[in-house]
Scaffold this motif. Structure first.
Motif, short mmCIF file in Angstrom:
data_model
loop_
_atom_site.label_atom_id
_atom_site.label_comp_id
_atom_site.label_asym_id
_atom_site.label_seq_id
_atom_site.Cartn_x
_atom_site.Cartn_y
_atom_site.Cartn_z
N UNK A 17 109.68 122.15 -63.82
CA UNK A 17 109.10 123.28 -63.10
C UNK A 17 110.02 123.76 -61.98
N UNK A 18 110.78 122.82 -61.40
CA UNK A 18 111.70 123.15 -60.32
C UNK A 18 113.14 123.18 -60.81
N UNK A 19 113.30 123.57 -62.07
CA UNK A 19 114.60 123.48 -62.74
C UNK A 19 115.72 124.11 -61.90
N UNK A 37 117.25 113.70 -48.95
CA UNK A 37 116.82 112.67 -48.01
C UNK A 37 117.78 111.50 -47.95
N UNK A 38 118.40 111.14 -49.07
CA UNK A 38 119.35 110.03 -49.09
C UNK A 38 120.26 110.18 -50.30
N UNK A 39 121.44 109.55 -50.21
CA UNK A 39 122.41 109.55 -51.30
C UNK A 39 123.23 108.28 -51.18
N UNK A 40 123.25 107.45 -52.24
CA UNK A 40 124.04 106.22 -52.17
C UNK A 40 125.37 106.39 -52.90
N UNK A 96 119.96 109.62 -55.55
CA UNK A 96 119.49 110.30 -54.35
C UNK A 96 117.99 110.56 -54.42
N UNK A 97 117.44 110.78 -53.22
CA UNK A 97 116.04 111.15 -53.08
C UNK A 97 116.01 112.53 -52.46
N UNK A 98 115.26 113.43 -53.06
CA UNK A 98 115.20 114.81 -52.58
C UNK A 98 113.76 115.19 -52.31
N UNK A 99 113.58 116.17 -51.46
CA UNK A 99 112.24 116.65 -51.10
C UNK A 99 112.14 118.12 -51.49
N UNK A 100 111.38 118.40 -52.55
CA UNK A 100 111.24 119.75 -53.08
C UNK A 100 109.77 120.08 -53.29
N UNK A 101 109.36 121.22 -52.83
CA UNK A 101 108.00 121.71 -53.06
C UNK A 101 106.95 120.68 -52.64
N UNK A 130 107.25 117.49 -52.58
CA UNK A 130 107.31 116.26 -53.37
C UNK A 130 108.64 115.55 -53.14
N UNK A 131 108.61 114.23 -53.17
CA UNK A 131 109.82 113.43 -53.10
C UNK A 131 110.19 112.99 -54.51
N UNK A 132 111.41 113.30 -54.95
CA UNK A 132 111.87 113.00 -56.31
C UNK A 132 113.15 112.18 -56.25
N UNK A 133 113.33 111.32 -57.25
CA UNK A 133 114.57 110.55 -57.38
C UNK A 133 115.43 111.20 -58.46
N UNK A 134 116.68 111.48 -58.12
CA UNK A 134 117.61 112.12 -59.04
C UNK A 134 118.91 111.34 -59.07
N UNK A 135 119.66 111.50 -60.15
CA UNK A 135 121.01 110.96 -60.24
C UNK A 135 121.98 112.12 -60.36
#
Length: 641
Positions: free
Chosen positions: A318-320, A359-362, A367-372, A374-379
């Motif tokens: 949805x947040x493509x 929010x964070x990136x290792x 990483x953890x992102x905050x969109x709409x 919501x907190x999501x985990x992405x690579x």
């Protein structure tokens, strides 16, 4: 039955504590278990009171028997050092969250005690700059390790149901993508009980899709939020259904109208009675009934996690566009030769729109992102569809776990009914009964994630044997400054040892040390080369049995978390650091410092294993209670939830 205080409960308790102990003085601190602290407080009006703090569950004044005074572990020692004799100058709730803060001043210096009441929360002592002095247990937050000297970071907040405007509420409901009650619970910082109460007070069907609410219904929901969360009427009581307590509340809820209630003079008294009765009920409960209850709860949790993971996978689609912008930002920076750590340093303080959502990136691109909202985990190295697929894959794991738990529940229900479930034969069980133990199995041992054998002594005799027979110059050794730790040896075979193996060996070393007995969440240890370990004392000194002399430079590993996993892998019982012992093991449990002695815990672990291993003869041959005890750290422990 209620398991922990809600944010409404915390707000009510803050008001009570402000009335009863604000302006009083702190006394001594006592640790009853790995997550429970008692504080002796001198109240201005009532004299000495006992304040019970239990992470993830409750905070209240208690009349229960206080633990006997003894040499306290590290965290209560720090509390005594920094708080005892200080005046309590402030007690507050952080942003209507399940976080309670107590500010204490002593000799003109401020200290803050933070009690986190959300799941997997901790208890943290802060200095006047709000940097961490000590923690009851270690935790990870937004991908960043929280440790002594670091600034304390709050758990991410949500919309406040007490102050949200009508327009903000309408916007959230239109974008939540769920029914009304789930939308309220997920976005407005309330539990399921209060979500249902708001729907009931508003007179709106809780199952109605939030996006379909008409303007009048939104008005009623907004008004209901004020009625439910701004009502400061105090009527502490326990709700009783069919003779059993099911909830404890600071004020009545329409949801429970018609049910029996037992009133108390203070909310502390109500909480004290409720949780004491809950603990007694657990102790009285038939073991099979308790197992059935836990298995049903596990099935519900697995299904809820599955639904949440699928929802987040769909949200990525949805947040493509927004997700793709963030991934493109990462890829462009990597193409210019920056590492992920360098990217994080550059963007964390920049004003880029995409950077504000990260929010964070290792160092691996996680990483953890905050969109709409919501907190999501992405690579960063995966495309948008691949990031969504990760959530779908995790959801499939939850489906498999739910099926396994459902099968285990069926077996337990048959046992409860007096039926014996048919046993399946396991052709290989006789092979494992005849298996000759390896030479290293008489010690504590594990194979690291990188394939290195790590040994540890069980006592002074085995420490001596490891030193005399198996420690080579090319090996690495680990130990702690505290007494009662094993001599831990990494067998290198002449190969370079990666940091991941060293970290696992460090966790192994501190977990089997006296730090476990003390109920600590983390401890320090050091690494040396094999030829730095000696049995030759300095002139005039004496080495007791199992002792060693370390000469030369030491590499310290600070704040290493304690934790052990036990499981069966390839027909062999193994135990060691979670990252090394858990993958590929089935069944498997994680343990942490707790309240059960080794024999009682081993019996619980055996029963839990028996739910997944149908061939009891095989299970007894590879993981009997006595064999499990051999893998347990010294002192009391419990299975980690």
């Amino acid at each position: 039955m209620k398991k922990a205080m809600s944010n409404v409960d915390v707000a009510a308790m803050v008001k009570e504590l402000q009335d009863r102990i604000l302006g009083g003085f702190m006394g001594k601190a006592y640790q009853q278990s790995s997550d429970r602290i008692w504080l002796s407080v001198q109240s201005p009006a009532e004299g000495r009171l006992d304040l019970l703090l239990e992470t993830g569950r409750r905070v209240h004044i208690t009349k229960a028997e206080r633990p006997a005074s003894k040499t306290p572990p590290q965290f209560p020692t720090m509390l005594r050092s920094h708080l005892s004799g200080g005046r309590i100058v402030d007690i507050r709730q952080h942003q209507f969250d399940r976080v309670l803060e107590i500010k204490v001043e002593r000799s003109g210096t401020a200290r803050y005690l933070i009690v986190e009441l959300f799941p997997k929360g901790s208890m943290i002592l802060l200095d006047e700059s709000r940097n961490i002095l000590s923690m009851l247990r270690k935790m990870l937050y937004r991908g960043r390790k929280m440790a002594a000297g670091e600034p304390y970071l709050y758990h991410p907040g949500q919309l406040d149901p007490r102050t949200i405007t009508r327009d903000e509420l309408a916007l959230w409901l239109a974008s939540s993508g769920q029914d009304l009650v789930r939308s309220l619970v997920r976005g407005l910082n309330m539990g399921g009980t209060y979500g249902e109460e708001v729907c009931l007070v508003a007179g709106v069907d809780k199952n109605k899709e939030a996006i379909d609410l008409d303007p009048g219904e939104i008005d009623r929901v907004h008004q209901a939020l004020s009625e439910v969360f701004l009502n400061e009427t105090l009527d502490p009581h326990i709700v009783i259904e069919d003779g059993a307590p099911i909830d404890v509340l600071p004020r009545p809820l329409k949801l429970y109208s018609g049910l029996e209630k037992k009133s108390f003079a203070t909310f502390s008294e109500a909480l004290d009675a409720f949780f004491v009765e809950r603990e007694k009920e657990t102790a009285r409960q038939d073991p099979l009934e308790h197992r059935i209850e836990l298995q049903r709860k596990a099935i519900e949790d697995f299904r809820a996690q599955e639904a949440e993971l699928v929802r987040k996978g769909e949200l990525i689609y949805q947040l493509y566009g927004s997700v793709e912008q963030i991934l493109t930002l990462m890829n462009d920076a990597r193409a210019r030769g920056f590492s992920y750590n360098q990217i994080w340093e550059r963007i964390s303080g920049s004003g880029l729109p995409q950077a504000k959502t990260i929010l964070s990136l290792d160092g691996r691109g996680e990483m953890r992102v905050f969109l709409d909202g919501e907190e999501l985990e992405l690579n960063a190295e995966l495309a948008v569809p691949q990031n969504a697929q990760r959530y779908y894959d995790k959801a499939k794991d939850m489906v498999r776990k739910a099926r396994g738990a459902q099968s285990a529940l069926a077996i337990t229900e048959e046992l409860k009914a007096g039926k014996v479930a048919p046993k399946k034969t396991r052709a290989v069980s006789s092979y494992y009964r005849r298996r000759k133990p390896k030479w290293y199995e008489r010690f504590r041992w594990f194979y690291s994630s990188d394939g290195f054998l790590v040994l540890g002594g069980r006592d002074a005799d085995s420490n001596e044997e490891i030193y005399a027979k198996y420690l080579e110059r090319r090996d690495l050794a680990m130990h702690t400054d505290a007494p009662g730790a094993p001599l831990t040896v990494i067998k290198t075979e002449g190969k370079e040892v990666p940091d991941s193996t060293m970290q696992e060996a460090a966790g192994f070393s501190v977990s089997y040390s006296s730090s476990w007995k003390s109920g600590l969440a983390a401890a320090d240890c050091y690494l040396v080369k094999g030829d730095q370990v000696s049995k030759t004392p300095e002139p005039g000194e004496f080495l007791k049995k199992g002792g060693f002399v370390i000469r030369g430079e030491r590499r310290y590993f600070r704040d290493v978390p304690l934790g052990i996993a036990l499981g069966i892998r390839d027909g062999v019982l193994i135990g060691g650091p979670v990252s090394a012992a858990k993958p590929g093991s089935d069944p498997v449990v994680e343990i942490e410092p707790g309240e059960l002695n080794p024999d009682d815990l081993a019996k619980r672990i055996y029963r839990q294993f028996s739910l997944k291993v149908e061939d009891r003869a095989f299970l007894k041959s590879v993981a009997s209670v006595d064999q499990i005890v051999q893998f347990l750290p010294p002192g009391n422990s419990r299975i980690k939830e």
